[in-house]
Design a protein around this motif. Structure first.
Motif, PDB file in Angstrom:
ATOM      1  N   GLN A 385       0.833  -1.205   0.000  1.00 30.99           N
ATOM      2  CA  GLN A 385       0.000   0.000   0.000  1.00 30.99           C
ATOM      3  C   GLN A 385       0.869   1.257   0.000  1.00 30.99           C
ATOM      4  N   MET A 386       1.952   1.240   0.762  1.00 28.10           N
ATOM      5  CA  MET A 386       2.861   2.388   0.788  1.00 28.10           C
ATOM      6  C   MET A 386       3.478   2.627  -0.596  1.00 28.10           C
ATOM      7  N   ALA A 387       3.874   1.535  -1.266  1.00 29.78           N
ATOM      8  CA  ALA A 387       4.490   1.663  -2.594  1.00 29.78           C
ATOM      9  C   ALA A 387       3.507   2.269  -3.589  1.00 29.78           C
ATOM     10  N   ILE A 388       2.255   1.890  -3.486  1.00 26.12           N
ATOM     11  CA  ILE A 388       1.230   2.430  -4.389  1.00 26.12           C
ATOM     12  C   ILE A 388       1.089   3.938  -4.188  1.00 26.12           C
ATOM     13  N   TRP A 389       1.023   4.387  -2.936  1.00 20.81           N
ATOM     14  CA  TRP A 389       0.867   5.814  -2.666  1.00 20.81           C
ATOM     15  C   TRP A 389       2.127   6.600  -3.053  1.00 20.81           C
ATOM     16  N   LEU A 390       3.275   5.992  -2.866  1.00 20.31           N
ATOM     17  CA  LEU A 390       4.510   6.670  -3.263  1.00 20.31           C
ATOM     18  C   LEU A 390       4.563   6.866  -4.783  1.00 20.31           C
ATOM     19  N   ARG A 391       4.046   5.878  -5.519  1.00 15.05           N
ATOM     20  CA  ARG A 391       4.008   6.033  -6.982  1.00 15.05           C
ATOM     21  C   ARG A 391       3.013   7.111  -7.394  1.00 15.05           C
ATOM     22  N   ARG A 392       1.889   7.183  -6.699  1.00 17.87           N
ATOM     23  CA  ARG A 392       0.861   8.175  -7.045  1.00 17.87           C
ATOM     24  C   ARG A 392       1.311   9.596  -6.681  1.00 17.87           C
ATOM     25  N   GLY A 393       1.958   9.749  -5.533  1.00 19.04           N
ATOM     26  CA  GLY A 393       2.440  11.060  -5.109  1.00 19.04           C
ATOM     27  C   GLY A 393       1.362  12.032  -4.704  1.00 19.04           C
ATOM     28  N   ARG A 394       0.147  11.532  -4.444  1.00 19.63           N
ATOM     29  CA  ARG A 394      -0.957  12.440  -4.109  1.00 19.63           C
ATOM     30  C   ARG A 394      -1.106  12.521  -2.579  1.00 19.63           C
ATOM     31  N   TYR A 395      -0.177  13.259  -1.956  1.00 22.01           N
ATOM     32  CA  TYR A 395      -0.256  13.404  -0.504  1.00 22.01           C
ATOM     33  C   TYR A 395       0.361  14.748  -0.095  1.00 22.01           C
ATOM     34  N   GLN A 396      -0.063  15.816  -0.820  1.00 26.38           N
ATOM     35  CA  GLN A 396       0.494  17.149  -0.582  1.00 26.38           C
ATOM     36  C   GLN A 396       0.265  17.613   0.857  1.00 26.38           C
ATOM     37  N   ARG A 397      -0.969  17.497   1.345  1.00 30.05           N
ATOM     38  CA  ARG A 397      -1.253  17.962   2.705  1.00 30.05           C
ATOM     39  C   ARG A 397      -0.457  17.151   3.716  1.00 30.05           C
ATOM     40  N   GLU A 398      -0.305  15.846   3.485  1.00 28.99           N
ATOM     41  CA  GLU A 398       0.463  15.014   4.403  1.00 28.99           C
ATOM     42  C   GLU A 398       1.937  15.434   4.403  1.00 28.99           C
ATOM     43  N   ARG A 399       2.466  15.832   3.210  1.00 26.15           N
ATOM     44  CA  ARG A 399       3.850  16.316   3.131  1.00 26.15           C
ATOM     45  C   ARG A 399       4.011  17.579   3.996  1.00 26.15           C
ATOM     46  N   GLU A 400       2.995  18.450   3.958  1.00 23.70           N
ATOM     47  CA  GLU A 400       3.041  19.673   4.768  1.00 23.70           C
ATOM     48  C   GLU A 400       3.069  19.332   6.250  1.00 23.70           C
ATOM     49  N   LEU A 401       2.293  18.321   6.650  1.00 23.18           N
ATOM     50  CA  LEU A 401       2.291  17.916   8.056  1.00 23.18           C
ATOM     51  C   LEU A 401       3.643  17.356   8.463  1.00 23.18           C
ATOM     52  N   VAL A 402       4.289  16.610   7.568  1.00 20.62           N
ATOM     53  CA  VAL A 402       5.616  16.081   7.866  1.00 20.62           C
ATOM     54  C   VAL A 402       6.600  17.231   8.043  1.00 20.62           C
ATOM     55  N   THR A 403       6.497  18.238   7.183  1.00 26.80           N
ATOM     56  CA  THR A 403       7.382  19.402   7.285  1.00 26.80           C
ATOM     57  C   THR A 403       7.226  20.073   8.645  1.00 26.80           C
ATOM     58  N   GLU A 404       5.976  20.201   9.107  1.00 24.93           N
ATOM     59  CA  GLU A 404       5.742  20.800  10.425  1.00 24.93           C
ATOM     60  C   GLU A 404       6.412  19.975  11.523  1.00 24.93           C
ATOM     61  N   LEU A 405       6.354  18.664  11.398  1.00 25.06           N
ATOM     62  CA  LEU A 405       6.961  17.801  12.414  1.00 25.06           C
ATOM     63  C   LEU A 405       8.483  17.898  12.382  1.00 25.06           C
ATOM     64  N   VAL A 406       9.050  17.998  11.185  1.00 24.75           N
ATOM     65  CA  VAL A 406      10.503  18.146  11.059  1.00 24.75           C
ATOM     66  C   VAL A 406      10.943  19.470  11.668  1.00 24.75           C
ATOM     67  N   GLU A 407      10.184  20.531  11.362  1.00 24.50           N
ATOM     68  CA  GLU A 407      10.516  21.848  11.912  1.00 24.50           C
ATOM     69  C   GLU A 407      10.382  21.882  13.422  1.00 24.50           C
ATOM     70  N   ALA A 408       9.541  20.986  13.936  1.00 22.40           N
ATOM     71  CA  ALA A 408       9.386  20.910  15.396  1.00 22.40           C
ATOM     72  C   ALA A 408      10.514  20.108  16.033  1.00 22.40           C
ATOM     73  N   GLY A 409      11.433  19.596  15.200  1.00 23.48           N
ATOM     74  CA  GLY A 409      12.619  18.931  15.735  1.00 23.48           C
ATOM     75  C   GLY A 409      12.612  17.416  15.646  1.00 23.48           C
ATOM     76  N   HIS A 410      11.621  16.805  14.973  1.00 19.86           N
ATOM     77  CA  HIS A 410      11.567  15.350  14.873  1.00 19.86           C
ATOM     78  C   HIS A 410      12.374  14.846  13.677  1.00 19.86           C
ATOM     79  N   ASP A 411      12.974  13.687  13.856  1.00 13.93           N
ATOM     80  CA  ASP A 411      13.753  13.058  12.798  1.00 13.93           C
ATOM     81  C   ASP A 411      12.816  12.485  11.725  1.00 13.93           C
ATOM     82  N   PRO A 412      13.087  12.690  10.431  1.00 13.53           N
ATOM     83  CA  PRO A 412      12.209  12.170   9.364  1.00 13.53           C
ATOM     84  C   PRO A 412      12.000  10.659   9.436  1.00 13.53           C
TER      85      PRO A 412
END
Length: 559
Positions: A385-412
């Protein structure tokens, strides 16, 4: 020309019931037997389970019944399973009538059966031993019986019930109507018919063998208490588009559907208690793939015509090969492949051998998936399932949430691991239940258990030498076989006791597999029997119920 139920002179309530159950045309035995019974004739029907014989005698009985709380119809059956099936069928056919039906059999408390009988019952379906016990207790009155049915008479003969059958028939009115159904007609059954039936009409129905060539058949050997755990393990690894699970009773259908749903496999039940509207709504949800799993009884599934069922499960193996063929024939349609999976206990292996002989196709024995295999399957599905979503690349809002977590000091990497943990949270609803080790009995060359519960063939073959008076061996009060306990029965050769009598009586009353009973040593006035230690409590708990050839038998530990 095909006969319709409307041509059989049945009452409107009965026609309404068979229509609601999905019946379209009567089977050959129904078309022949129903008019004969309605005309008052005694009938001998040579037919197997699966030919529709229950409706053949139940519908005429219900037509002529005048419900008043006295026992007017009595049906004898060899096993508790068949007694329950027949009683359920009577309730299904009488859904638009006010008829009281009671199933009586060993292994169930007397108090409930006695209360029901005293309250008033119109139809009693029972096994011979329990029927005799209730008669002796003066709570089962057969003086008003108008119809008696001996169902699967040859099976009752093979289980040693012939004397009990005669004793029961002698207590019914001489002018009763009698119907006898049997797959075979051995001399003892013919003699019984000659003594207790009046100019019976004979009906013989040959079964047509159906093909199951397009269906892959598998079976898994499990202990009875592990069937649910085994089923959920299979659900984890099978690619199920839609599944139909067969159980023996409507109560089991509801319970199993609930248990599967709780464990994360949404299911619905299809049984005789559903109204026609509820039935159609359930079937429509199944057809439209809103639900993928349907748990059904054979009666409720009658007339079920749904394409694209990928899996048929026999949670409870049917008593007859033809019912098995009808069940699994609901998959593998329209040129597609299908898969039929059966869950068997060791004592049911002989039934699978009988099915294989009938279909002339082997079923493959498989091993249940292990915990490690299920976990690996879950993880492979997650990564896919992860591979399918990675191929699709349709997770813009989720990418933004990850960026917020990284900026908060969490390791990717830690963020990714935590996200997978959240994604797997639903697995907690599906704990992998343990299954216990299965202890198998010995099997003969054809795979059938040598010590057979059905007819005692193995008991006669393996134990006859031990029972001969001329034997020089000294038999002690302690079993020499590991895991077995020796019991003492206060009857022997002088009372005409035979090994198959003992196997049948103990297995029936204690509700244990006859194949598990060990050595039997018959002496003049007593008998020694080896029983697995795990079943001793159940055998002794029924110490007051054992009856062999009209003799009340006491059972106790030999040592």
């Amino acid at each position: 020309m095909n006969t319709e139920f409307t041509q059989l002179a049945l009452q409107p309530q009965l026609l309404q019931a068979v229509t609601a159950l999905g019946y379209s045309e009567p089977t050959p035995i129904q078309a022949e037997v129903i008019p004969l019974l309605l005309a008052g004739h005694d009938v001998i029907g040579q037919a197997q389970t699966g030919t529709g014989k229950t409706a053949a005698f139940a519908l005429p009985i219900l037509q002529t019944l005048t419900p008043d709380g006295t026992v007017q119809s009595l049906i004898l059956a060899p096993t508790r399973e068949l007694a329950l099936q027949v009683a359920q069928a009577f309730e299904d056919y009488s859904r638009y009538q006010q008829v009281s039906v009671l199933a009586v059999y060993g292994g169930q408390a007397y108090e409930r059966q006695i209360r029901r009988l005293r309250k008033g019952v119109d139809v009693v379906v029972g096994t011979p031993g329990r029927l005799l016990d209730l008669m002796e207790r003066k709570v089962l009155d057969l003086s008003n019986v108008r119809t008696v049915v001996l169902d699967e008479a040859d099976e009752m003969l093979s289980m040693g019930f012939i004397d009990d059958m005669e004793a029961i028939l002698k207590e019914t009115p001489a002018d009763r109507q009698t119907a006898l159904f049997s797959a075979t007609l051995p001399p003892a059954i013919r003699r019984l018919a000659g003594s207790y039936m009046r100019e019976p009409r004979a009906v013989t129905v040959q079964r047509q063998q159906l093909t199951v060539a397009a269906i892959e058949q598998r079976y898994y050997l499990v202990n009875e208490e592990d069937k649910l755990a085994a089923l959920t393990r299979l659900f984890e690894v099978e690619e199920i588009a839609s599944a139909l699970i067969f159980v023996r009773t409507r109560l089991s259908a509801g319970e199993l559907a609930n248990e599967l749903t709780v464990r994360g496999f949404p299911s619905e039940a299809l049984h005789g208690d559903l109204s026609q509207d509820a039935r159609e709504q359930t079937l429509n949800r199944f057809r439209q793939n809103q639900i993928k799993v349907l748990v059904a009884t054979d009666v409720a599934a009658r007339g079920l015509d749904i394409e694209d069922i990928s899996h048929v499960f026999n949670f409870d193996l049917p008593l007859d090969p033809e019912i098995y063929v009808h069940r699994i024939g609901r998959t593998g349609r329209a040129g597609k492949s299908g898969l039929a999976i059966s869950l068997l206990t060791p004592s049911e292996l002989w039934r699978m051998r009988k099915i294989e002989s009938y279909t002339r196709q082997p079923a493959t024995r498989m091993t249940l998936p292990t915990v490690e295999e299920i976990q690996a399957k879950r993880e492979a599905q997650l990564l896919n399932q992860m591979a399918i979503w990675l191929r699709r690349g349709r997770y813009q809002r989720e990418r933004e949430l990850v960026t917020e977590l990284v900026e908060a000091g969490h390791d990717p990497w830690e963020i990714a691991a935590a996200a997978l943990k959240v994604a797997r949270a639903e697995e907690k609803q599906r704990p992998i239940a343990p299954v216990s080790e299965v202890k198998e009995g010995r099997t003969g060359r054809n795979g059938r258990e040598m010590r057979s519960k059905r007819n005692g063939e193995g008991a006669r073959r393996n134990r006859s030498a031990e029972g001969r008076q001329g034997g020089k061996r000294t038999v002690g009060k302690v079993s020499h076989e590991a895991g077995m306990v020796r019991l003492l029965l206060d009857a022997g050769r002088a009372q005409g006791i035979r090994p198959n009598d003992i196997v049948g009586s103990i297995a029936y009353h204690a509700n244990i597999p006859g194949s598990t009973i060990g050595a039997i040593h018959i002496r003049d006035q007593h008998t020694l029997v080896d029983v697995p230690e795990e079943f001793v409590g159940r055998v002794l708990a029924k110490a007051g119920d054992y009856r062999i050839r009209q003799h009340q038998i006491t059972v106790e530990r030999a040592n």
